[in-house]
Design an enzyme around this catalytic site. Structure first.
Site, PDB file in Angstrom:
ATOM      1  N   TRP A  24       0.849  -1.425   0.035  1.00  0.00           N
ATOM      2  CA  TRP A  24       0.104  -0.006  -0.026  1.00  0.00           C
ATOM      3  C   TRP A  24       0.776   1.308  -0.143  1.00  0.00           C
ATOM      4  O   TRP A  24       1.822   1.366   0.780  1.00  0.00           O
ATOM      5  CB  TRP A  24      -1.017  -0.049   1.075  1.00  0.00           C
ATOM      6  CG  TRP A  24      -1.479   1.461   1.483  1.00  0.00           C
ATOM      7  CD1 TRP A  24      -1.170   2.379   2.374  1.00  0.00           C
ATOM      8  CD2 TRP A  24      -2.719   1.687   1.290  1.00  0.00           C
ATOM      9  NE1 TRP A  24      -1.773   3.049   2.427  1.00  0.00           N
ATOM     10  CE2 TRP A  24      -3.108   2.965   1.746  1.00  0.00           C
ATOM     11  CE3 TRP A  24      -3.652   1.173   0.329  1.00  0.00           C
ATOM     12  CZ2 TRP A  24      -4.104   3.734   1.586  1.00  0.00           C
ATOM     13  CZ3 TRP A  24      -5.161   1.861   0.181  1.00  0.00           C
ATOM     14  CH2 TRP A  24      -4.998   3.186   0.868  1.00  0.00           C
ATOM     15  N   ASP A  27       0.200   8.890   1.390  1.00  0.00           N
ATOM     16  CA  ASP A  27       0.970  10.356   1.329  1.00  0.00           C
ATOM     17  C   ASP A  27       2.414  10.323   0.944  1.00  0.00           C
ATOM     18  O   ASP A  27       3.353   9.378   1.480  1.00  0.00           O
ATOM     19  CB  ASP A  27       1.093  10.964   2.724  1.00  0.00           C
ATOM     20  CG  ASP A  27      -0.463  11.161   3.211  1.00  0.00           C
ATOM     21  OD1 ASP A  27      -1.312  10.672   2.618  1.00  0.00           O
ATOM     22  OD2 ASP A  27      -0.557  11.533   4.171  1.00  0.00           O
ATOM     23  N   SER A  84       2.955  10.572   8.273  1.00  0.00           N
ATOM     24  CA  SER A  84       3.602  11.676   7.665  1.00  0.00           C
ATOM     25  C   SER A  84       4.413  12.823   7.958  1.00  0.00           C
ATOM     26  O   SER A  84       4.432  12.871   9.172  1.00  0.00           O
ATOM     27  CB  SER A  84       2.520  12.098   6.706  1.00  0.00           C
ATOM     28  OG  SER A  84       2.075  11.330   5.685  1.00  0.00           O
ATOM     29  N   ASP A 148       1.830  15.303  11.109  1.00  0.00           N
ATOM     30  CA  ASP A 148       2.326  15.615   9.690  1.00  0.00           C
ATOM     31  C   ASP A 148       3.178  17.026   9.535  1.00  0.00           C
ATOM     32  O   ASP A 148       3.041  17.962   8.716  1.00  0.00           O
ATOM     33  CB  ASP A 148       0.972  15.778   8.529  1.00  0.00           C
ATOM     34  CG  ASP A 148      -0.047  14.574   8.612  1.00  0.00           C
ATOM     35  OD1 ASP A 148       0.450  13.640   9.113  1.00  0.00           O
ATOM     36  OD2 ASP A 148      -1.124  14.913   8.290  1.00  0.00           O
TER      37      ASP A 148
HETATM   38  C1  FRU Z   1      -3.235  11.755   5.217  1.00  0.00           C
HETATM   39  C2  FRU Z   1      -3.029  11.192   6.516  1.00  0.00           C
HETATM   40  C3  FRU Z   1      -1.966  11.777   7.192  1.00  0.00           C
HETATM   41  C4  FRU Z   1      -1.370  10.725   8.081  1.00  0.00           C
HETATM   42  C5  FRU Z   1      -1.399   9.793   7.158  1.00  0.00           C
HETATM   43  C6  FRU Z   1      -1.521   8.176   7.763  1.00  0.00           C
HETATM   44  O1  FRU Z   1      -3.778  11.033   3.872  1.00  0.00           O
HETATM   45  O2  FRU Z   1      -3.972  10.673   7.009  1.00  0.00           O
HETATM   46  O3  FRU Z   1      -2.796  12.876   8.116  1.00  0.00           O
HETATM   47  O4  FRU Z   1      -0.164  11.195   8.718  1.00  0.00           O
HETATM   48  O5  FRU Z   1      -2.251   9.837   6.128  1.00  0.00           O
HETATM   49  O6  FRU Z   1      -1.086   7.258   6.870  1.00  0.00           O
END
Ligand code: FRU
Length: 481
Positions: A24, A27, A84, A148
């Site tokens: 999979w 981001d 992320s 993030d």
């Molecule tokens: C965005 C998100 C981020 C998080 C990540 C988890 O698509 O939800 O906020 O860090 O994906 O996979």
């Protein structure tokens, strides 16, 4: 409805879009240029094709088009899964890992909450170690969403420090630091949007406004609901940034891409040309885990060079595919002053599934009402790109694009306003195995969409309705990196 191949006919691998070796992908993470290489890390579950324990997958490229897979950079540890984040070159060694170390700043996510942590590499990103002092920025009490981090170096005059923007529910927080370890909260912003949506994956970067040289700052955000064609999308605000506080021109969140599949966009730090280039996860959380798969799932957009253009409403973001993609093109067809409907369709009999096609449309409102370009045509399938000359809108209609039964929200259409410029509209379409990306008038609008046509759906057609349309030019290239 089940189409002739069944609902889950899996797609082939895209030719010029990044996908994970297996498992999979969501981001883009840790985007940084260092020593001739662009690093692209990404949210990754190596052992399954659905979201799960998050790792950072890793690849490098010299041109932002051809990618070489590297081993997984970061894996879950006792502090949690690896969500992320971003990466910087610590040229002065401020964090204590040595001059020029690559430092990743990411979210550790666990049942206890979300906190920001560091990892570093002193061998050009080939091996990574997490910092024993993690986490460096724990969440404030009662803050379940705190994630993030996008980190970059801010300098002006003699002043210089690290800046981190991160998402905390409906707030975007700016922290600053001298050393990537000690962070001070500088400011917070609560962007307004009609729907009760919260934010993820912020980015903050300067751009020059075309033709003026003025520098403005763009704050981009993953918006978790209410995007123009439904579900998740990427919003942005234009404003000023003084190293501590971002002040938007207005509080209306604008949309970076009007298609259904453009999320969590992030830009590269330290691009040598000074250009700003970003990439996004080409999907939508509405159905990301249901799209057809053969052991890999998730694809990035092409890398796109950003700009700001002046409009009556203020500066607006533009994005065009990076120039390096042009080197991967082989000419297939070109023409000029093509009148539609004509004696025969110029695209009749042309077959190509991996393409870069540009139409320059003369817009005469007394003539046709709209122009339709059909791509990935075959059987009763087609992906339609439509310019409505009366309404000045550009849209993608994927209702007949191919397999769609995996989710009821997938066969949508999406539209963006596109005004003619000097009486013309230029539409550029990049088509790959399972996507179309459309750019209008040097990127003032873009639409990105996943599509799942059957194999060998590779024809084209042009249709004008309600009168004639003149294509000043048409150019088709086959793309193979
Ligand atoms: C965005 C998100 C981020 C998080 C990540 C988890 O698509 O939800 O906020 O860090 O994906 O996979």
């Amino acid at each position: 409805m089940i189409d002739e191949r069944g609902a889950h006919e899996p797609p082939g691998r895209p030719r010029f879009h990044f996908t994970p070796p297996a498992g999979w992908l969501n981001d883009p993470n840790g985007l940084v240029f260092d020593g001739g290489e662009y690093h692209l890390c990404y949210q990754h579950h190596p052992d399954d094709d659905v979201w799960g324990p998050m790792h950072w997958g890793h690849a490098v490229s010299r041109d932002l088009v051809r990618w070489e897979h590297l081993p997984v950079a970061l894996a879950p540890d006792e502090l949690g899964w690896i969500y992320s984040g971003s990466a910087v070159v610590d040229h002065d060694g401020t964090a204590g890992f040595g001059r020029g170390a690559l430092v990743a700043v990411f979210t550790h996510a666990s049942a206890e909450g979300q906190a920001q942590s560091l990892a570093f590499s002193c061998d050009r990103g080939r091996t990574w170690r997490t910092d024993p002092g993690n986490p460096v920025l724990p969440p404030p009490a009662g803050e379940p969403d705190f994630r993030d981090p996008k980190v970059f170096r801010w300098s002006q005059g003699g002043a210089s420090h690290w800046v981190m923007v991160l998402a905390a529910g409906r707030r975007v927080l700016v922290h600053t630091s001298p050393d990537l370890r000690h962070w001070t909260l500088s400011s917070e912003l609560v962007p307004r949007i009609a729907e009760e949506a919260s934010w993820e994956t912020p980015d903050l970067f300067p751009l020059r406004v075309d033709g003026t040289g003025d520098e403005r700052w763009v704050l981009s955000l993953g918006v978790m609901a209410g995007a123009p064609s439904g579900g998740t999308g990427t919003g942005y605000l234009v404003g000023d940034f003084d190293g501590h506080v971002f002040t938007p021109d207005g509080d209306e969140v604008l949309w970076a891409d009007h298609g259904p599949d453009f999320y969590a966009a992030q830009s590269w730090n330290d691009v040598p040309s000074g250009e700003r280039v970003w990439i996004a996860w080409m999907s939508n959380w509405r159905y990301a885990d249901r799209v057809p798969s053969t052991g890999w799932r998730g694809v990035m957009t092409v890398s796109r060079r950003l700009g700001l253009t002046r409009t009556a409403g203020g500066p607006r973001l533009t994005q065009v595919p990076v120039a390096a993609l042009d080197a991967c093109r082989a000419p297939r067809l070109s023409g000029h002053d093509v009148v539609l409907p004509g004696a025969g369709d110029v695209l009749d009999g042309v077959r190509c599934r991996h393409f870069d096609l540009t139409l320059r449309i003369r817009v005469d409102r007394s003539a046709a009402s709209h122009l339709e370009l059909h791509t990935m045509v075959g059987g009763d399938e087609r992906t339609a790109i439509v310019y409505d000359l009366a309404a000045s809108t550009l849209s993608i209609d994927r209702s007949r694009a191919g397999t769609a039964a995996f989710h009821r929200e997938h066969p949508t259409s999406a539209a963006a306003p596109v005004e003619p410029r000097d009486g013309r509209v230029t539409v550029r379409v990049l088509g790959d195995e399972c996507s179309v990306e459309v750019f209008a008038n040097d990127g003032v609008a873009s639409l990105s969409a996943l599509v799942y046509p059957a194999p060998r759906r590779d024809g084209f057609a042009l249709r004008a309705a309600g009168g004639t349309v003149v294509l000043e030019t048409i150019e088709l290239f086959e793309l193979s990196p």
